[in-house]
Design a protein around this motif. Structure first.
Motif, PDB file in Angstrom:
ATOM      1  N   SER A 182       0.656  -1.628   0.248  1.00 33.11           N
ATOM      2  CA  SER A 182       0.151   0.255   0.387  1.00 33.11           C
ATOM      3  C   SER A 182       0.909   1.618  -0.038  1.00 33.11           C
ATOM      4  O   SER A 182      -0.119   2.536   0.255  1.00 33.11           O
ATOM      5  CB  SER A 182      -0.636  -0.040   1.482  1.00 33.11           C
ATOM      6  OG  SER A 182       0.092   0.143   2.749  1.00 33.11           O
ATOM      7  N   SER A 183       2.044   1.316   0.344  1.00 30.80           N
ATOM      8  CA  SER A 183       2.997   2.220   0.480  1.00 30.80           C
ATOM      9  C   SER A 183       3.683   2.854  -1.223  1.00 30.80           C
ATOM     10  O   SER A 183       4.798   3.618  -1.686  1.00 30.80           O
ATOM     11  CB  SER A 183       4.285   1.950   1.071  1.00 30.80           C
ATOM     12  OG  SER A 183       3.919   1.572   2.374  1.00 30.80           O
ATOM     13  N   GLY A 184       3.614   1.711  -2.510  1.00 29.66           N
ATOM     14  CA  GLY A 184       3.599   1.709  -3.664  1.00 29.66           C
ATOM     15  C   GLY A 184       4.680   1.650  -4.088  1.00 29.66           C
ATOM     16  O   GLY A 184       5.184   1.335  -4.803  1.00 29.66           O
ATOM     17  N   ALA A 185       5.478   0.127  -3.166  1.00 34.79           N
ATOM     18  CA  ALA A 185       6.140  -0.404  -3.766  1.00 34.79           C
ATOM     19  C   ALA A 185       5.504  -1.417  -5.075  1.00 34.79           C
ATOM     20  O   ALA A 185       4.494  -1.954  -4.879  1.00 34.79           O
ATOM     21  CB  ALA A 185       6.888  -1.378  -2.910  1.00 34.79           C
ATOM     22  N   VAL A 186       6.078  -2.361  -5.727  1.00 37.30           N
ATOM     23  CA  VAL A 186       5.457  -2.682  -6.883  1.00 37.30           C
ATOM     24  C   VAL A 186       6.258  -4.381  -7.171  1.00 37.30           C
ATOM     25  O   VAL A 186       7.035  -4.551  -6.983  1.00 37.30           O
ATOM     26  CB  VAL A 186       5.305  -2.547  -8.427  1.00 37.30           C
ATOM     27  CG1 VAL A 186       4.361  -0.664  -7.925  1.00 37.30           C
ATOM     28  CG2 VAL A 186       6.564  -2.000  -9.172  1.00 37.30           C
ATOM     29  N   GLY A 187       5.379  -4.867  -7.623  1.00 35.97           N
ATOM     30  CA  GLY A 187       5.973  -6.814  -7.309  1.00 35.97           C
ATOM     31  C   GLY A 187       5.657  -7.821  -8.114  1.00 35.97           C
ATOM     32  O   GLY A 187       3.971  -7.599  -8.310  1.00 35.97           O
ATOM     33  N   THR A 188       5.955  -8.406  -8.402  1.00 41.68           N
ATOM     34  CA  THR A 188       5.332 -10.398  -8.826  1.00 41.68           C
ATOM     35  C   THR A 188       5.264 -11.009  -8.436  1.00 41.68           C
ATOM     36  O   THR A 188       6.239 -11.240  -8.134  1.00 41.68           O
ATOM     37  CB  THR A 188       5.668 -10.251 -10.336  1.00 41.68           C
ATOM     38  OG1 THR A 188       5.717  -8.934 -11.328  1.00 41.68           O
ATOM     39  CG2 THR A 188       5.189 -11.728 -11.246  1.00 41.68           C
ATOM     40  N   VAL A 189       4.268 -11.848  -7.774  1.00 41.97           N
ATOM     41  CA  VAL A 189       4.223 -13.111  -7.481  1.00 41.97           C
ATOM     42  C   VAL A 189       3.564 -13.972  -8.039  1.00 41.97           C
ATOM     43  O   VAL A 189       2.579 -13.595  -9.072  1.00 41.97           O
ATOM     44  CB  VAL A 189       2.976 -12.465  -5.951  1.00 41.97           C
ATOM     45  CG1 VAL A 189       3.099 -14.662  -5.189  1.00 41.97           C
ATOM     46  CG2 VAL A 189       3.755 -12.307  -5.029  1.00 41.97           C
ATOM     47  N   LYS A 190       4.297 -15.083  -8.098  1.00 42.37           N
ATOM     48  CA  LYS A 190       3.674 -15.858  -9.249  1.00 42.37           C
ATOM     49  C   LYS A 190       3.555 -17.956  -8.010  1.00 42.37           C
ATOM     50  O   LYS A 190       3.938 -17.873  -7.583  1.00 42.37           O
ATOM     51  CB  LYS A 190       5.042 -16.484 -10.268  1.00 42.37           C
ATOM     52  CG  LYS A 190       5.791 -15.854 -10.882  1.00 42.37           C
ATOM     53  CD  LYS A 190       6.525 -16.351 -12.142  1.00 42.37           C
ATOM     54  CE  LYS A 190       6.480 -15.127 -13.442  1.00 42.37           C
ATOM     55  NZ  LYS A 190       7.672 -15.303 -13.714  1.00 42.37           N
ATOM     56  N   ILE A 191       2.618 -17.813  -8.585  1.00 40.80           N
ATOM     57  CA  ILE A 191       1.790 -18.891  -7.801  1.00 40.80           C
ATOM     58  C   ILE A 191       1.296 -19.886  -8.427  1.00 40.80           C
ATOM     59  O   ILE A 191       0.515 -19.789  -9.203  1.00 40.80           O
ATOM     60  CB  ILE A 191       0.254 -18.899  -6.833  1.00 40.80           C
ATOM     61  CG1 ILE A 191       0.319 -17.573  -6.002  1.00 40.80           C
ATOM     62  CG2 ILE A 191      -0.325 -20.538  -6.143  1.00 40.80           C
ATOM     63  CD1 ILE A 191      -0.938 -17.483  -5.130  1.00 40.80           C
ATOM     64  N   GLU A 192       2.475 -21.442  -8.373  1.00 32.81           N
ATOM     65  CA  GLU A 192       2.303 -22.161  -8.937  1.00 32.81           C
ATOM     66  C   GLU A 192       1.586 -23.715  -8.338  1.00 32.81           C
ATOM     67  O   GLU A 192       1.993 -24.397  -9.250  1.00 32.81           O
ATOM     68  CB  GLU A 192       4.076 -22.688  -9.611  1.00 32.81           C
ATOM     69  CG  GLU A 192       4.211 -21.610 -10.427  1.00 32.81           C
ATOM     70  CD  GLU A 192       5.895 -21.440 -10.422  1.00 32.81           C
ATOM     71  OE1 GLU A 192       7.149 -22.924 -10.756  1.00 32.81           O
ATOM     72  OE2 GLU A 192       6.088 -21.249 -11.449  1.00 32.81           O
ATOM     73  N   LYS A 193       0.653 -23.420  -7.452  1.00 34.53           N
ATOM     74  CA  LYS A 193       0.786 -24.351  -6.455  1.00 34.53           C
ATOM     75  C   LYS A 193      -0.790 -24.470  -6.129  1.00 34.53           C
ATOM     76  O   LYS A 193      -1.214 -23.444  -6.488  1.00 34.53           O
ATOM     77  CB  LYS A 193       1.197 -25.455  -5.578  1.00 34.53           C
ATOM     78  CG  LYS A 193       2.857 -26.396  -5.823  1.00 34.53           C
ATOM     79  CD  LYS A 193       2.772 -26.899  -6.944  1.00 34.53           C
ATOM     80  CE  LYS A 193       4.022 -27.943  -7.550  1.00 34.53           C
ATOM     81  NZ  LYS A 193       4.577 -27.843  -8.300  1.00 34.53           N
ATOM     82  N   THR A 194      -1.349 -24.741  -5.009  1.00 34.14           N
ATOM     83  CA  THR A 194      -2.409 -24.382  -4.611  1.00 34.14           C
ATOM     84  C   THR A 194      -2.176 -23.501  -3.037  1.00 34.14           C
ATOM     85  O   THR A 194      -0.926 -23.627  -2.527  1.00 34.14           O
ATOM     86  CB  THR A 194      -3.438 -25.907  -4.146  1.00 34.14           C
ATOM     87  OG1 THR A 194      -3.788 -26.032  -5.025  1.00 34.14           O
ATOM     88  CG2 THR A 194      -4.594 -25.020  -3.224  1.00 34.14           C
TER      89      THR A 194
END
Length: 277
Positions: A182-194
């Motif tokens: 919420s502070s404006g930092a960005v990123g990507t999370v990849k979920i490959e299972k459950t």
């Protein structure tokens, strides 16, 4: 060199654990505002409680080996374990059947590299107050233990980094999985299972950030995307391969995009953003 410790080792200056060093048992205390403990080779912590008020750094291309049960705990405030690119936290490469345990509590593991070797012999718990964050722009932190991760803290990607979760995750009451913040930092999370959420657990894509389901599934809990904020685009959940969001409450203020098959079997959907396929 093996240090058999039945008491407390206090580090108040820089300490380098070189290749082949093992600290066995007891407590390793990193004092507030002290020097750092530097893993400069393939060192081992064996049944150690780390009371961390400072910094434990794992250098590029080196491995911190976990044996028995190791707790990375915050001391005064929240300690930090910094993983440089190409570093690793894992069970012993010669382990053929004994499960070892790593508990991260009131402590932050951050950087790039890999946790686990995919053998199923490292049981990772990220307890309340624990953070495991991908933080290096353009680089990846991969969780690949081969076992289900228990998360009651935060798993996140910020600073333009990518967090790959190649394990099942049991996301407990305080558990969050965040792409950006919420502070404006960005990123990507990849979920490959459950990822299995209890009702209060969340998976969130903040502005400028993406949660990718790579033939992954989110079950239960809350799933949210954020609207655009200033120059940052709306948060995105991207469904690749054959993915699903099941039995969850979805609040879409951004974008949910199926590039493959994305099944939304939600308990409730509030959409003020964009759903597209």
């Amino acid at each position: 060199v093996t240090v058999n410790n039945d008491g407390v080792i206090v580090v108040d200056t820089d300490l380098i654990l070189t290749d082949g060093t093992t600290v066995s048992g007891g407590t390793l205390t990193l004092d507030l505002d002290a020097g750092e403990v530097d893993i400069g080779g393939s060192a081992t912590l064996d049944g150690v409680f780390v009371s961390n008020s400072s910094l434990l750094q794992i250098d590029t291309g080196t491995t911190l080996t976990i044996a028995d049960t190791v707790t990375l705990g915050g001391g005064i405030g929240v300690g930090e374990v910094s993983m440089e690119s190409g570093s690793k936290i894992a069970e012993s490469s010669t382990d053929t059947g004994s499960i070892v345990f790593l508990d991260n509590t009131n402590n932050t593991i951050e950087g790039a590299g890999q946790i686990g070797s995919g053998s199923g012999l490292l049981a990772l718990t990220n307890s309340q107050g624990g953070n495991i964050d991908a933080t290096v722009s353009g680089a990846t932190l991969t969780l690949y233990t081969g076992d289900a991760i228990v998360n009651d803290g935060a798993l996140a990607a910020i600073n333009g980094a990518t967090l790959v979760i190649d394990d099942e995750v049991n996301n407990d009451g305080n558990g969050v999985i965040d792409a950006g913040n919420s502070s404006g930092a960005v990123g990507t999370v990849k979920i490959e299972k459950t990822v299995t959420n209890i009702s209060t657990a969340t998976v969130a894509a903040f502005a400028g950030s993406t949660v990718e389901l790579d033939s992954g599934t989110i079950t239960g809990g809350k799933v949210t995307t954020a609207p655009a904020n200033g120059s940052a685009s709306a948060g995105v959940i991207l469904g690749n391969g054959t993915s699903a969001i099941d039995n969850a409450t979805i609040a879409n203020n951004g974008v949910i995009d199926a590039t493959g098959v994305l099944a939304l079997n939600a308990t409730a959907v509030t959409n003020v953003g964009l759903l597209e396929a």
